[in-house]
Design a protein around this motif. Structure first.
Motif, PDB file in Angstrom:
ATOM      1  N   ARG A 202       0.844  -1.229  -0.016  1.00  0.00           N
ATOM      2  CA  ARG A 202       0.019   0.014   0.038  1.00  0.00           C
ATOM      3  C   ARG A 202       0.854   1.103  -0.045  1.00  0.00           C
ATOM      4  N   LYS A 203       2.218   1.164   0.363  1.00  0.00           N
ATOM      5  CA  LYS A 203       3.104   2.310   0.358  1.00  0.00           C
ATOM      6  C   LYS A 203       3.682   2.304  -0.732  1.00  0.00           C
ATOM      7  N   ALA A 204       3.315   1.462  -1.952  1.00  0.00           N
ATOM      8  CA  ALA A 204       4.164   1.621  -3.279  1.00  0.00           C
ATOM      9  C   ALA A 204       5.445   1.124  -2.968  1.00  0.00           C
ATOM     10  N   VAL A 205       5.927   0.358  -2.082  1.00  0.00           N
ATOM     11  CA  VAL A 205       7.363  -0.059  -1.962  1.00  0.00           C
ATOM     12  C   VAL A 205       7.735  -1.025  -2.985  1.00  0.00           C
ATOM     13  N   ASP A 206       8.813  -1.004  -3.714  1.00  0.00           N
ATOM     14  CA  ASP A 206       9.308  -2.301  -4.587  1.00  0.00           C
ATOM     15  C   ASP A 206       9.867  -3.290  -3.817  1.00  0.00           C
ATOM     16  N   PRO A 207       9.688  -4.482  -4.381  1.00  0.00           N
ATOM     17  CA  PRO A 207      10.292  -5.703  -3.580  1.00  0.00           C
ATOM     18  C   PRO A 207      11.708  -5.839  -3.405  1.00  0.00           C
TER      19      PRO A 207
END
Length: 411
Positions: free
Chosen positions: A236-241
């Motif tokens: 939801r925080k748009a963090v990339d893996p």
């Protein structure tokens, strides 16, 4: 014939009163990304090798979404008209049609692509399916269909000013497309994102669907306690893996350095922490229907750091015996992993979940170290690794014997 996909991204969202929204359905946010990114990755997961996006305009959010897809290796072409889109498909190419704003489970894509075209996925015509396009008095279109390139070309030739999505649907119905009906319950059918509220609760459904049964016990029973909630929050925080996976490898490497400096408990804690961080990165990637860029290299580096941590721990105990014990534990674990790979090549199985891997050794050592000290933990690691190797070698030998042809069998 190869599978292609045509994704429609034309309609704008609507408000509660039905007025036009300020953006496309395709760019509505979904787990830190957009609907169109989810659609494209679903199509690739179903086997599509050729993706075309039909648009009328290219707002900044849509351009950014396509850039992210291409950065991750998902090639997608943009067509401004149905005629332009039709020219990009071979007439005999199977074509996965994805409606504007349609979000569905991977199983639905898989079920559809196993059938001969033309075929449409439908939902019953009932009170809570008004957002789906009507086919007849009994059925509405669920937003997924399987056509062929020739159908798109013939539709483009006669379309004129008509709506491309509706015309493709009508032509498929007229061609006698077979129908696959979804479950009547809301959770058993695709969502059509005509407004932001249409996606409410979908993130939790996708999060549940991203859980897999891991083949090793730490990820199956230990790390799974945290990887779901944390991966959902990060999505939801748009963090990339990628940075999460890199953080896992970095924690393991830092742990080895700290152990070399003499802080064994702190260093071992960092090494131990790398396991759940790596599991969170993997869960986040599954949630995004993506792969982690350079993920294999990062995981190999992390597991190497875990093995190095065990060797450093044995060296730090001040006697050659414990260093030798740690090295033997690592060697037994590597030999067991080799036997596991051989077994997988022979039979497709990976052995029982309890056998040792780097995370399993670290997790098993932790309670022993707390209760009995570091020397006992290193000794326990050796015993665990040897037992795992013995079990995997037995399974590998048995599998090899089962796959050996009988030279005495009659021809």
């Amino acid at each position: 014939m190869a599978l292609a996909a045509l994704i429609i991204a034309i309609e704008t969202t609507t408000g509660e009163a039905g007025t036009g929204g300020d953006g496309l359905r395709a760019t509505l946010p979904l787990l830190g990304r957009t609907v169109v990114e989810h659609q494209a990755r679903q199509a690739v997961g179903a086997g599509a090798t050729h993706l075309v996006l039909l648009v009328e305009r290219m707002p900044a959010a849509l351009t950014a979404a396509l850039d992210r897809l291409r950065r991750d290796g998902v090639s997608i072409e943009v067509a401004r008209t149905i005629g332009d889109a039709a020219d990009r498909f071979h007439p005999d190419e199977r074509l996965l049609l994805i409606a504007d704003g349609c979000v569905a489970d991977p199983a639905m894509f898989g079920a559809l692509t196993r059938l001969p075209p033309p075929v449409l996925m439908t939902v019953p015509d009932q009170a809570d399916t008004a957002e789906y396009e009507r086919i007849d008095g009994q059925s509405r279109w669920a937003g997924l269909g399987l056509l062929d390139g020739a159908a798109v070309r013939s539709t483009a030739a006669m379309l004129g000013d008509w709506d491309a999505q509706s015309t493709l649907l009508r032509r498929a119905v007229q061609a006698g497309a077979s129908r696959v009906e979804c479950a009547p319950a809301a959770d058993g059918r695709p969502r059509i994102a005509i407004r932001p509220q249409a996606l409410d609760g979908l993130d939790r459904h996708l999060l549940r669907g991203s859980r897999v049964s891991a083949d090793r016990w730490p990820r199956r029973w230990v790390f799974s306690v945290v990887d779901g909630p944390v991966a959902g929050w990060l999505a939801r925080k748009a963090v990339d893996p990628l940075p999460v996976a890199a953080a896992g490898a970095g924690a393991a490497g830092l742990g080895v350095v700290v152990m070399l400096a003499g802080w064994l408990a702190t260093g071992f804690g960092l090494v131990l922490l790398s396991g759940p961080v790596a599991a969170i990165a993997a869960r986040l990637a599954r949630l995004r229907l993506a792969t982690i860029r350079h993920g294999d290299r990062i995981e190999r580096a992390r597991t190497a750091m875990l093995a190095a941590g065990l060797v450093v721990l044995g060296w730090s105990l001040g006697a050659d015996l414990w260093l030798l014990t740690a090295v033997m534990a690592v060697a037994a674990m590597v030999a067991g992993a080799s036997a596991r790979q051989g077994l997988a090549a022979l039979s497709g199985e990976s052995g029982p979940a309890w056998v040792a891997d780097p995370d399993g050794l670290a997790c098993a050592m932790a309670p022993v170290a707390i209760a009995f000290g570091w020397k006992s933990a290193v000794a326990a690691a050796l015993a665990y690794a040897l037992l795992s190797f013995a079990r995997m070698q037995t399974l590998f030998v048995a599998g090899a014997q089962d796959n050996t042809p009988d030279v005495n069998a009659p021809i």
